[in-house]
Write a protein that holds these residues in place. Structure first.
Motif, short mmCIF file in Angstrom:
data_model
loop_
_atom_site.label_atom_id
_atom_site.label_comp_id
_atom_site.label_asym_id
_atom_site.label_seq_id
_atom_site.Cartn_x
_atom_site.Cartn_y
_atom_site.Cartn_z
N ALA A 30 31.10 36.11 30.83
CA ALA A 30 32.02 35.44 29.92
C ALA A 30 33.26 34.91 30.63
CB ALA A 30 32.46 36.43 28.83
N THR A 31 33.85 33.86 30.08
CA THR A 31 35.15 33.37 30.54
C THR A 31 36.20 33.96 29.61
OG1 THR A 31 34.23 31.31 31.35
CG2 THR A 31 36.58 31.32 30.83
N VAL A 73 40.75 32.67 32.94
CA VAL A 73 41.63 31.51 33.00
C VAL A 73 42.95 31.85 32.34
CG1 VAL A 73 41.94 29.09 32.38
CG2 VAL A 73 39.65 29.96 32.87
N TYR A 74 44.01 31.85 33.16
CA TYR A 74 45.35 32.03 32.60
C TYR A 74 45.84 30.66 32.12
CZ TYR A 74 45.84 36.77 34.43
OH TYR A 74 45.70 38.11 34.68
N VAL A 103 42.77 30.50 23.13
CA VAL A 103 42.85 31.60 24.09
C VAL A 103 42.28 32.85 23.43
CG1 VAL A 103 44.90 30.69 25.29
CG2 VAL A 103 45.20 32.33 23.45
N ASP A 104 41.93 33.85 24.27
CA ASP A 104 41.35 35.09 23.75
C ASP A 104 42.37 36.20 23.62
OD1 ASP A 104 38.65 34.12 23.76
OD2 ASP A 104 38.70 34.30 25.95
N VAL A 105 43.41 36.12 24.45
CA VAL A 105 44.38 37.23 24.47
C VAL A 105 45.75 36.69 24.87
CG1 VAL A 105 43.55 37.88 26.77
CG2 VAL A 105 44.86 39.52 25.47
N ILE A 106 46.81 37.27 24.29
CA ILE A 106 48.19 36.93 24.64
C ILE A 106 48.78 38.12 25.38
CG2 ILE A 106 50.49 36.47 23.72
CD1 ILE A 106 49.23 35.09 21.37
N THR A 107 49.33 37.89 26.58
CA THR A 107 49.71 39.02 27.43
C THR A 107 50.93 39.78 26.92
OG1 THR A 107 51.05 37.55 28.80
CG2 THR A 107 48.82 38.01 29.54
N ILE A 137 38.13 43.47 31.36
CA ILE A 137 38.09 42.83 30.05
C ILE A 137 36.65 42.44 29.70
CG2 ILE A 137 38.96 40.93 28.63
CD1 ILE A 137 41.44 40.86 30.34
N LYS A 138 36.27 42.80 28.48
CA LYS A 138 34.91 42.50 28.02
C LYS A 138 34.97 41.62 26.79
CE LYS A 138 33.07 46.94 29.53
NZ LYS A 138 32.76 48.31 29.12
#
Lengths: 283, 497
Positions: free
Chosen positions: B33-34, B217-218, B236-240, B493-494
């Motif tokens: 996955a990306t 990818v950031y 995006v998938d996640v916010i840091t 991360i999964k």
């Protein structure tokens, strides 16, 4: 009723409509500002409500993150906006009219030098000049902001004054006044200023609106009156992060700012139409 | 003297594999996955010794570059590129054995020369690393063979392994690492589009456990609202790191998102200038600490998030103890203390306030709170640059607000020349002795003692600890929740299939 009067009537109504609307809006702000001196719904720094409480009977415009009443702060904001507007225009007028008149009376060389300086100053945005003045002072305060905006506005006033005075100086009645032995300061006070005043006063009203917006911008950037002075610009800045969850925090000071500036501009429009008979009837 | 507990390590690995075995067998995640990570912190360049900002730590630390030791998300220090190490009895000589079989992304094997080169890069004259000073006790680095590094020190330094966790191991043949990289981590640099995105691709010859995703990818944003919208629209998938609780309303209670509430190391601090009256008086400092309703303040700024702290030490530092009870909120007690200190009618002071959120609103809160005990606060708004010149360098202030982001930074209280000018000889000695401690237990004991002393002295007014809030799509798991020192390890991360 003559035909001429009939054609003028509907136009007159338009003129007085903008004047009336402007006067009402500005009058409302003046009333609120005066009221805020003697009565406020809540203690402006008192953290009386919950975090970002919505508008209610208790808090008409809700509360901010610290639980302070928004409506109270907006009322104080009116007072600050009017103080800044009047103060900045007064300073701008005092410096600008003096410089402009001086330039108009001065020798060719001095006049050219002053005119060039003013042109250069006007090339910089008002806000930028004001920011420079604030940055040059040690601590930000309401006084500094007023002074900074006054100085920034003075260049615009001076340039306008210079042109107006020069135009008046060419008039026959000025020559007549000189011939009858009136000294130069008498000419300025009794003949020049009364004749440039109508145009200048309209310009002052416009500058007032400009000053109010510029002060909000300065406060938004943290360069205006320091907290807890509730400037609308600072209220807007503080509401930025909560604009989605508590939009009233941005809408309320925004509306206050817009209504005052539109009011002043309408007032200026109306005044101009009275002052300048050649433009009667609007643009 | 070996500092590694081999058996404990083996046990941990075994436990880990047992815990993850069912997941791995079921393969309920997409191994290729990306993962798209949304962040506000774009690095200025790719070199952490060249003033690249916190963004480079977030993207590269542990992902592209590794160090001899790693600071884990829980705040412990574990060996990374080190197989084993030992220290001489006087604690002045450390011998490190490197892990065998580690290669750089360029294919070069990891050697002792690379380690020497990497440490010298950080301590070099031109280095802009914030950790330069903590490595100043290093007097020599020798490389007897390709797998051994010997470091000699001028004084005992128990935190050497910790400090080495900040030193990225870079190939000594690498050139221009401000724009490219050559590390040993589980990812290699993919495409870097300045101003928008930085891609990391899985490194297939990685020496350790392979990442649980194929690519990271950031994606960089300059505006927090735009970043939140990107997650809402699945860009995006996640916010840091979410910086305001008010944007969380759109994610909370929505089963499509996970909101995690970790412990950051960022402390909001009301720093007194302890050199000048009245703040040189411990009673005044304690009085004002008691006059601050910190619970109410934290709620105003962070809603239901964040943590109250009674000193400068966050829960992820090993010398943390709960000290919130030392100076509890007590207005009457504060008034009594002020009277004892000789200020029955209060006093007036200027609070230099940085012009960015949350400082101005915190300043207004303090102004209202301190008015209740007769202390008048004049708020003076200054820029970050003015703060650095006027306060950090010139010490020309009475009180100021600042957020302190570093991990394990209690040591600042052991430096009387630091901007806040706290000078307690007992604390100075404890902090110095802790560094030359012979065991970690001794170090922790001494720093815990120092921690209690600064709290008793109310050296500063520690207002609250920022939360570390990570928001992700519900199908994405395995990211770090504490993000110490802005690290954001991506290899675990999964993304569910």
């Amino acid at each position: 009723m003559t035909a001429l009067q009939q054609t003028l009537l509907p136009r007159r109504r338009i003129v007085s409509a903008s004047l009336t609307a402007g006067a009402i809006l500005v009058g409302l702000h003046v009333l609120v500002a005066l009221l805020s001196l003697v009565w406020l719904p809540h203690d402006p720094t008192g953290m009386t409500g919950g975090r970002l409480a919505p508008p209610s009977w208790e808090h008409w415009a809700g509360t901010d993150r610290l639980g302070r009443d928004f409506f109270t702060q907006i009322m104080i904001g009116s007072r600050i906006a009017l103080t800044v507007g009047i103060g900045a225009v007064a300073i701008g007028a005092a410096i600008g009219v003096t410089l402009g008149t001086l330039a108009a009376f001065a020798t060719r060389l001095l006049d050219d030098a002053l005119a060039a300086t003013l042109d250069i100053l006007i090339a910089f945005p008002t806000l930028l000049i004001a920011m420079l003045v604030v940055a040059a002072s040690d601590t930000a305060s309401l006084g500094t902001a007023i002074l900074a905006l006054g100085i920034a506005l003075s260049a615009i006033v001076a340039r306008l004054t210079r042109i107006l005075v020069k135009r008046v100086l060419l008039m026959d009645y000025i020559t007549a006044a000189y011939t009858s032995g009136t000294p130069w300061y008498g000419v300025v006070i009794f003949h020049v200023l009364p004749n440039v005043w109508p145009t200048l006063s309209v310009n002052f009203a416009l500058q007032f609106g400009l000053a109010v917006i510029a002060e909000a911008s300065l406060s938004y950037l943290g360069l205006g009156a320091p907290p807890p002075n509730a400037s609308w610009g600072r209220l807007l800045q503080e509401a930025q992060g909560t604009v989605y969850t508590a939009p009233i925090g941005a809408i309320a000071p925004g509306l206050a700012l817009v209504s005052l500036v539109i009011g002043v501009n309408l007032l200026a429009d109306g005044l101009r139409d009275i002052a300048d008979p050649t433009r009667k009837g609007g643009r | 003297m070996s500092l590694i507990h081999h058996r404990a390590l083996v046990a941990a690995i075994l436990l880990g594999s047992v815990a993850f075995a069912p997941l791995a067998m079921a393969q309920d995640y997409d191994a290729n996955a990306t993962i798209r990570i949304g962040s506000l912190y774009e690095p200025q360049n790719l070199d952490n010794t060249a003033g690249a900002g916190q963004g480079i730590n977030e993207a590269f630390n542990g992902n592209v570059y590794e160090a001899l030791f790693q600071l884990t998300d829980a705040g412990t220090v574990v060996p990374q590129l080190v197989e084993s190490y030992s220290a001489s009895d006087d604690g002045l000589t450390y011998t490190f054995k490197l892990k065998p079989g580690v290669t750089f992304h360029s294919g070069d094997p990891l050697t002792a020369a690379d380690v020497k080169y990497s440490i010298e890069r950080v301590t070099a004259e031109t280095s802009k690393s914030s950790r330069k000073k903590s490595l100043s006790s290093i007097t020599g680095i020798e490389t007897p063979d390709d797998q051994t590094v010997v470091i000699t020190l001028s004084a005992r330094s128990i935190s050497l392994p910790y400090n080495l966790s900040y030193v990225w191991i870079v190939n000594d043949k690498a050139t221009d690492i401000t724009a490219t990289e050559d590390g040993t981590g589980p990812y290699t640099l993919g495409e870097w589009r300045r101003g928008s995105a930085l891609a990391l691709a899985r490194f297939d010859k990685y020496w350790g456990t392979a990442p649980t995703n194929g690519e990271v990818v950031y994606t960089y944003f300059t505006d927090a609202t735009a970043l939140n919208n990107a997650l809402l629209t699945n860009a995006v998938d996640v916010i840091t790191s979410v910086q305001s609780p008010d944007s969380l309303a759109q994610f909370q209670g929505n089963p499509a998102y996970t909101v995690s509430n970790g412990a950051s190391t960022t402390k909001e601090l009301l720093a007194w200038n302890d050199r000048v009256a009245p703040f040189d008086n411990v009673k005044v400092r304690k009085a004002l600490a008691r006059a601050t309703d910190k619970k109410k303040l934290l709620n105003a700024i962070w809603g239901d998030y964040g943590t109250l702290i009674g000193s400068f030490v966050p829960p992820t530092d090993p010398w943390y103890v709960d000290l919130t009870g030392v100076d509890p909120y007590d207005v009457e007690g504060a008034k009594a203390l002020l009277a004892e200190a000789g200020y029955p009618n209060g006093f007036e002071f200027t609070l230099d306030t940085p012009d960015y959120d949350p400082h101005p609103i915190v300043a207004q809160f303090l102004q209202a709170e301190y008015a209740k005990v007769g202390v008048k606060v004049n708020i003076n708004i200054i820029t970050a640059n003015e703060w650095y010149e006027k306060i950090y360098k010139a010490h020309d202030f009475q009180a100021t607000l600042q957020e302190h982001v570093n991990h394990r930074d209690i040591v600042f209280y052991g430096n009387p020349d630091f901007y806040w000018g706290y000078n307690n000889p007992d604390v100075v000695k404890l902090i110095a002795d802790a560094e030359s401690a012979t065991s970690e237990a001794d170090q922790v004991a001494k720093l815990t003692e120092a921690n209690k002393l600064i709290a008793e002295d109310a050296a500063s007014n520690w207002l609250y600890l920022y939360p570390q809030i990570v928001v992700s799509a519900a199908n994405v798991t395995g990211y770090p929740v504490n993000g110490l020192n802005s690290q954001f390890f991506a290899y675990g991360i999964k993304k569910a299939k």
